[in-house]
Scaffold this motif. Sequence first.
Motif, PDB file in Angstrom:
ATOM      1  N   TYR A  79       0.818  -1.207   0.000  1.00  9.88           N
ATOM      2  CA  TYR A  79       0.000   0.000   0.000  1.00  9.88           C
ATOM      3  C   TYR A  79       0.854   1.260   0.000  1.00  9.88           C
ATOM      4  O   TYR A  79       0.488   2.262  -0.621  1.00  9.88           O
ATOM      5  CB  TYR A  79      -0.952  -0.018   1.187  1.00  9.88           C
ATOM      6  CG  TYR A  79      -2.006  -1.089   1.066  1.00  9.88           C
ATOM      7  CD1 TYR A  79      -2.875  -1.107  -0.028  1.00  9.88           C
ATOM      8  CD2 TYR A  79      -2.125  -2.097   2.007  1.00  9.88           C
ATOM      9  CE1 TYR A  79      -3.832  -2.099  -0.167  1.00  9.88           C
ATOM     10  CE2 TYR A  79      -3.083  -3.084   1.881  1.00  9.88           C
ATOM     11  CZ  TYR A  79      -3.933  -3.076   0.797  1.00  9.88           C
ATOM     12  OH  TYR A  79      -4.879  -4.064   0.659  1.00  9.88           O
ATOM     13  N   VAL A 116       1.931   1.732  -3.601  1.00  9.58           N
ATOM     14  CA  VAL A 116       0.819   2.240  -4.411  1.00  9.58           C
ATOM     15  C   VAL A 116       0.631   3.727  -4.172  1.00  9.58           C
ATOM     16  O   VAL A 116       0.521   4.533  -5.113  1.00  9.58           O
ATOM     17  CB  VAL A 116      -0.490   1.483  -4.090  1.00  9.58           C
ATOM     18  CG1 VAL A 116      -1.685   2.182  -4.761  1.00  9.58           C
ATOM     19  CG2 VAL A 116      -0.414   0.037  -4.551  1.00  9.58           C
ATOM     20  N   HIS A 117       0.582   4.111  -2.907  1.00  9.15           N
ATOM     21  CA  HIS A 117       0.380   5.527  -2.565  1.00  9.15           C
ATOM     22  C   HIS A 117       1.513   6.387  -3.105  1.00  9.15           C
ATOM     23  O   HIS A 117       1.276   7.457  -3.687  1.00  9.15           O
ATOM     24  CB  HIS A 117       0.274   5.682  -1.046  1.00  9.15           C
ATOM     25  CG  HIS A 117       0.055   7.102  -0.607  1.00  9.15           C
ATOM     26  ND1 HIS A 117       1.097   7.969  -0.348  1.00  9.15           N
ATOM     27  CD2 HIS A 117      -1.085   7.817  -0.436  1.00  9.15           C
ATOM     28  CE1 HIS A 117       0.611   9.149  -0.012  1.00  9.15           C
ATOM     29  NE2 HIS A 117      -0.708   9.081  -0.063  1.00  9.15           N
ATOM     30  N   ARG A 170       3.609   5.858  -5.615  1.00  5.59           N
ATOM     31  CA  ARG A 170       3.640   5.957  -7.081  1.00  5.59           C
ATOM     32  C   ARG A 170       2.503   6.816  -7.628  1.00  5.59           C
ATOM     33  O   ARG A 170       2.704   7.635  -8.524  1.00  5.59           O
ATOM     34  CB  ARG A 170       3.580   4.567  -7.719  1.00  5.59           C
ATOM     35  CG  ARG A 170       4.852   3.760  -7.556  1.00  5.59           C
ATOM     36  CD  ARG A 170       4.949   2.737  -8.676  1.00  5.59           C
ATOM     37  NE  ARG A 170       5.956   1.724  -8.384  1.00  5.59           N
ATOM     38  CZ  ARG A 170       6.291   0.758  -9.223  1.00  5.59           C
ATOM     39  NH1 ARG A 170       5.689   0.667 -10.405  1.00  5.59           N
ATOM     40  NH2 ARG A 170       7.200  -0.138  -8.904  1.00  5.59           N
ATOM     41  N   LEU A 171       1.306   6.634  -7.079  1.00  9.03           N
ATOM     42  CA  LEU A 171       0.171   7.372  -7.615  1.00  9.03           C
ATOM     43  C   LEU A 171       0.171   8.828  -7.168  1.00  9.03           C
ATOM     44  O   LEU A 171      -0.204   9.718  -7.936  1.00  9.03           O
ATOM     45  CB  LEU A 171      -1.140   6.693  -7.220  1.00  9.03           C
ATOM     46  CG  LEU A 171      -1.385   5.308  -7.806  1.00  9.03           C
ATOM     47  CD1 LEU A 171      -2.795   4.833  -7.475  1.00  9.03           C
ATOM     48  CD2 LEU A 171      -1.193   5.302  -9.319  1.00  9.03           C
ATOM     49  N   GLN A 219      -0.159   3.392 -14.410  1.00 12.29           N
ATOM     50  CA  GLN A 219       0.870   3.296 -13.373  1.00 12.29           C
ATOM     51  C   GLN A 219       0.514   2.230 -12.342  1.00 12.29           C
ATOM     52  O   GLN A 219       1.370   1.461 -11.912  1.00 12.29           O
ATOM     53  CB  GLN A 219       1.035   4.658 -12.689  1.00 12.29           C
ATOM     54  CG  GLN A 219       2.174   4.728 -11.682  1.00 12.29           C
ATOM     55  CD  GLN A 219       3.531   4.824 -12.347  1.00 12.29           C
ATOM     56  OE1 GLN A 219       3.702   4.490 -13.515  1.00 12.29           O
ATOM     57  NE2 GLN A 219       4.525   5.262 -11.598  1.00 12.29           N
ATOM     58  N   TYR A 220      -0.742   2.180 -11.960  1.00 14.24           N
ATOM     59  CA  TYR A 220      -1.191   1.195 -10.974  1.00 14.24           C
ATOM     60  C   TYR A 220      -1.057  -0.228 -11.511  1.00 14.24           C
ATOM     61  O   TYR A 220      -0.565  -1.129 -10.817  1.00 14.24           O
ATOM     62  CB  TYR A 220      -2.643   1.492 -10.593  1.00 14.24           C
ATOM     63  CG  TYR A 220      -3.285   0.440  -9.729  1.00 14.24           C
ATOM     64  CD1 TYR A 220      -2.770   0.103  -8.484  1.00 14.24           C
ATOM     65  CD2 TYR A 220      -4.440  -0.225 -10.162  1.00 14.24           C
ATOM     66  CE1 TYR A 220      -3.367  -0.873  -7.698  1.00 14.24           C
ATOM     67  CE2 TYR A 220      -5.046  -1.183  -9.376  1.00 14.24           C
ATOM     68  CZ  TYR A 220      -4.502  -1.509  -8.151  1.00 14.24           C
ATOM     69  OH  TYR A 220      -5.094  -2.484  -7.368  1.00 14.24           O
ATOM     70  N   TYR A 221      -1.448  -0.453 -12.762  1.00 15.67           N
ATOM     71  CA  TYR A 221      -1.361  -1.795 -13.332  1.00 15.67           C
ATOM     72  C   TYR A 221       0.099  -2.223 -13.524  1.00 15.67           C
ATOM     73  O   TYR A 221       0.430  -3.403 -13.359  1.00 15.67           O
ATOM     74  CB  TYR A 221      -2.127  -1.876 -14.651  1.00 15.67           C
ATOM     75  CG  TYR A 221      -3.637  -1.921 -14.496  1.00 15.67           C
ATOM     76  CD1 TYR A 221      -4.262  -1.472 -13.340  1.00 15.67           C
ATOM     77  CD2 TYR A 221      -4.445  -2.405 -15.508  1.00 15.67           C
ATOM     78  CE1 TYR A 221      -5.634  -1.507 -13.205  1.00 15.67           C
ATOM     79  CE2 TYR A 221      -5.830  -2.449 -15.378  1.00 15.67           C
ATOM     80  CZ  TYR A 221      -6.417  -1.990 -14.220  1.00 15.67           C
ATOM     81  OH  TYR A 221      -7.783  -2.028 -14.080  1.00 15.67           O
ATOM     82  N   MET A 263      -6.854   3.027  -1.223  1.00 12.82           N
ATOM     83  CA  MET A 263      -6.417   2.814  -2.602  1.00 12.82           C
ATOM     84  C   MET A 263      -7.605   2.982  -3.554  1.00 12.82           C
ATOM     85  O   MET A 263      -7.487   3.623  -4.606  1.00 12.82           O
ATOM     86  CB  MET A 263      -5.794   1.425  -2.737  1.00 12.82           C
ATOM     87  CG  MET A 263      -5.156   1.149  -4.072  1.00 12.82           C
ATOM     88  SD  MET A 263      -4.098  -0.324  -4.004  1.00 12.82           S
ATOM     89  CE  MET A 263      -5.303  -1.613  -3.675  1.00 12.82           C
ATOM     90  N   VAL A 267      -9.562  -1.199  -9.488  1.00 15.69           N
ATOM     91  CA  VAL A 267      -8.621  -1.819  -8.552  1.00 15.69           C
ATOM     92  C   VAL A 267      -8.597  -3.335  -8.731  1.00 15.69           C
ATOM     93  O   VAL A 267      -7.529  -3.955  -8.835  1.00 15.69           O
ATOM     94  CB  VAL A 267      -8.979  -1.448  -7.095  1.00 15.69           C
ATOM     95  CG1 VAL A 267      -8.178  -2.291  -6.105  1.00 15.69           C
ATOM     96  CG2 VAL A 267      -8.724   0.044  -6.848  1.00 15.69           C
TER      97      VAL A 267
END
Length: 206
Positions: free
Chosen positions: A75, A78-79, A81-82, A101-103, A138, A170
């Motif tokens: 997590y 994820v946080h 990078r996004l 970016q998430y994928y 997320m 997600v």
Amino acid sequence: MVTKREVKSSVKDENLIEKRREQMIRGAVNLFKEKGFHRATTREIAKAAGFSIGTLYEYIRTKEDVLYLVCDSIYNEVHDRLSALPIQEGTVDGLRVAINQYYHLIDDMSDEFLVMYQESKSLPKDALQYVLKKEMEMVALFENLLEMCAKSGELRISEDEVGIAAHHIVVQGQMWAFRRWALHRSYTIETYIRVQTDQLFKGVIG
């Protein structure tokens, strides 16, 4: 209010704690994927991380601490990078960039995502509540982007549909980790992202 779980360490050097725990996470992910959380021992985790069982217990107290660190690291990534994306607010292009970016992050951390969803049920109640809270945060990142696109008029989506669409983004991303063993025969991560985003914006019937 769900608070972050404290993982106690007898070591005071924060940089060393971070380094050793990163080693633990890498070793544990491979071990949990191969054997499962319950069958893996702390001695095996220490060996996979590259140090002794005594050293392991200087940085954690229980095997559940290691699983928690694995989940929390996902997590955090994820946080990081996004939130670092130069996304133009309220645009579909910005939403596409965030999905991309998430994928890609899931592609990079597919083993970690697999372990998290297979084994997080083994976490103590307080740690599991924290992990679920981070999961919803997320989802909220994509809810915010979808809401901005709706307000700007670029997406025709009702308020009631935003939450479902965010969960869809997600979960469809995470499917790459769960089903890559089958999907990689027909798709690269790039083609997978293109198909998923096209279906999100255009639908499958029309």
